[in-house]
Design a protein around this motif. Structure first.
Motif, short mmCIF file in Angstrom:
data_model
loop_
_atom_site.label_atom_id
_atom_site.label_comp_id
_atom_site.label_asym_id
_atom_site.label_seq_id
_atom_site.Cartn_x
_atom_site.Cartn_y
_atom_site.Cartn_z
N GLU A 151 -26.09 -5.99 4.58
CA GLU A 151 -27.37 -6.27 5.20
C GLU A 151 -28.50 -6.02 4.19
O GLU A 151 -28.45 -5.09 3.39
N HIS B 164 -27.30 -16.14 9.78
CA HIS B 164 -26.37 -17.06 10.43
C HIS B 164 -26.97 -18.47 10.51
O HIS B 164 -26.29 -19.47 10.24
N THR C 126 -34.93 -6.32 10.30
CA THR C 126 -33.48 -6.23 10.10
C THR C 126 -32.73 -7.01 11.18
O THR C 126 -31.82 -7.80 10.88
N ASP C 127 -33.07 -6.79 12.45
CA ASP C 127 -32.40 -7.49 13.55
C ASP C 127 -32.58 -9.00 13.45
O ASP C 127 -31.62 -9.76 13.58
N HIS D 289 -30.78 -10.67 10.50
CA HIS D 289 -29.33 -10.82 10.69
C HIS D 289 -29.02 -12.18 11.33
O HIS D 289 -28.14 -12.92 10.87
N LEU E 7 -21.27 -11.39 7.19
CA LEU E 7 -22.48 -11.76 6.45
C LEU E 7 -22.62 -10.98 5.15
O LEU E 7 -23.58 -11.17 4.41
N TRP F 198 -26.95 -14.14 18.66
CA TRP F 198 -27.36 -12.84 18.15
C TRP F 198 -28.80 -12.52 18.54
O TRP F 198 -29.11 -11.41 18.99
#
Length: 221
Positions: A80, A135, A127-128, A131, A77, A147
């Motif tokens: 971040e 996608h 952040t999690d 991510h 990706l 994820w």
């Protein structure tokens, strides 16, 4: 039982991905906007609502069958997104009430509570979740769902649960006119004792938030 709850285990994966992605987008946008307000009394009730709604998405992911990505290795990706700005804004906004205590694993016996920061938690959640959203927006819905489900169990689910508990406790103490003792130097880089942890919210919480929320002022002893 509606598709909004545990019936997600029988739901079409494409529809499920759209609904989870919409909930996560809403959370990220809302939390980012809340970080820009100037007073904590504006932020705390909205955060309580947003984290509660996020955990509904987490519960659906947890109840859903195990999700497998289409590819063996996660596609790159790139860098971040940096959540430090969000973290710093919340740390300044919530400074009187940012630190709280939490037990990491309630099933691990005799585990002492440890200090956490709401500002750290919110930045970690964004952040999690971001991510997986990257996608999803790259048309890799299965990778995004994998994820979000994996990180719900491994990280963001417990983080969101702890944050919700802190926010709910904070508002409950104010609305029930039950202030805790003043915060006494507790911070996340210290090894606090039980007495310090019991004082984690503080009278300053009431002084900063209770009045603007229209609640009864606490009488000083």
């Amino acid at each position: 039982m509606s598709d909004a709850t545990l019936n997600s285990v029988t739901q079409d994966p494409d529809d499920f991905a759209v609904q989870i992605a919409d909930q996560i987008k809403t959370f990220i946008v809302a939390v980012t906007e809340v970080s820009k307000v100037e007073e904590p009394e504006e932020a705390v009730p909205v955060l309580l609502l947003q984290v509660s709604q996020l955990l509904l998405a987490g519960g659906r992911l947890g109840a859903y069958e195990d999700i497998l990505p289409d590819e063996r290795y996660e596609p790159d990706l790139g860098a971040e997104p940096d959540a430090d700005g969000l973290r710093e804004r919340f740390a300044a906004l919530l400074e009187p009430i940012d630190v709280y205590s939490e037990v990491f694993d309630p099933y691990e016996p005799r585990k002492a509570p440890v200090p956490h920061r709401i500002s750290d938690d919110l930045a970690d959640l964004v952040t999690d979740l971001g991510h997986g959203l990257a996608h999803y927006e790259a048309d890799r819905a299965a990778e995004a769902l994998w994820w979000w489900q994996f990180s719900y169990f491994s990280n963001w689910g417990s983080t969101a649960s702890a944050t919700l508990r802190a926010l709910q406790s904070l508002i409950a103490h104010i609305r029930l006119n039950q202030p805790l003792a003043e915060l006494d130097g507790l911070d996340t880089d210290q090894d606090p004792g039980d007495d310090d942890l019991a004082e984690a919210a503080g009278l300053v919480m009431v002084q900063e938030i209770a009045g603007p929320l229209g609640l009864r002022p606490v009488k000083q002893q």
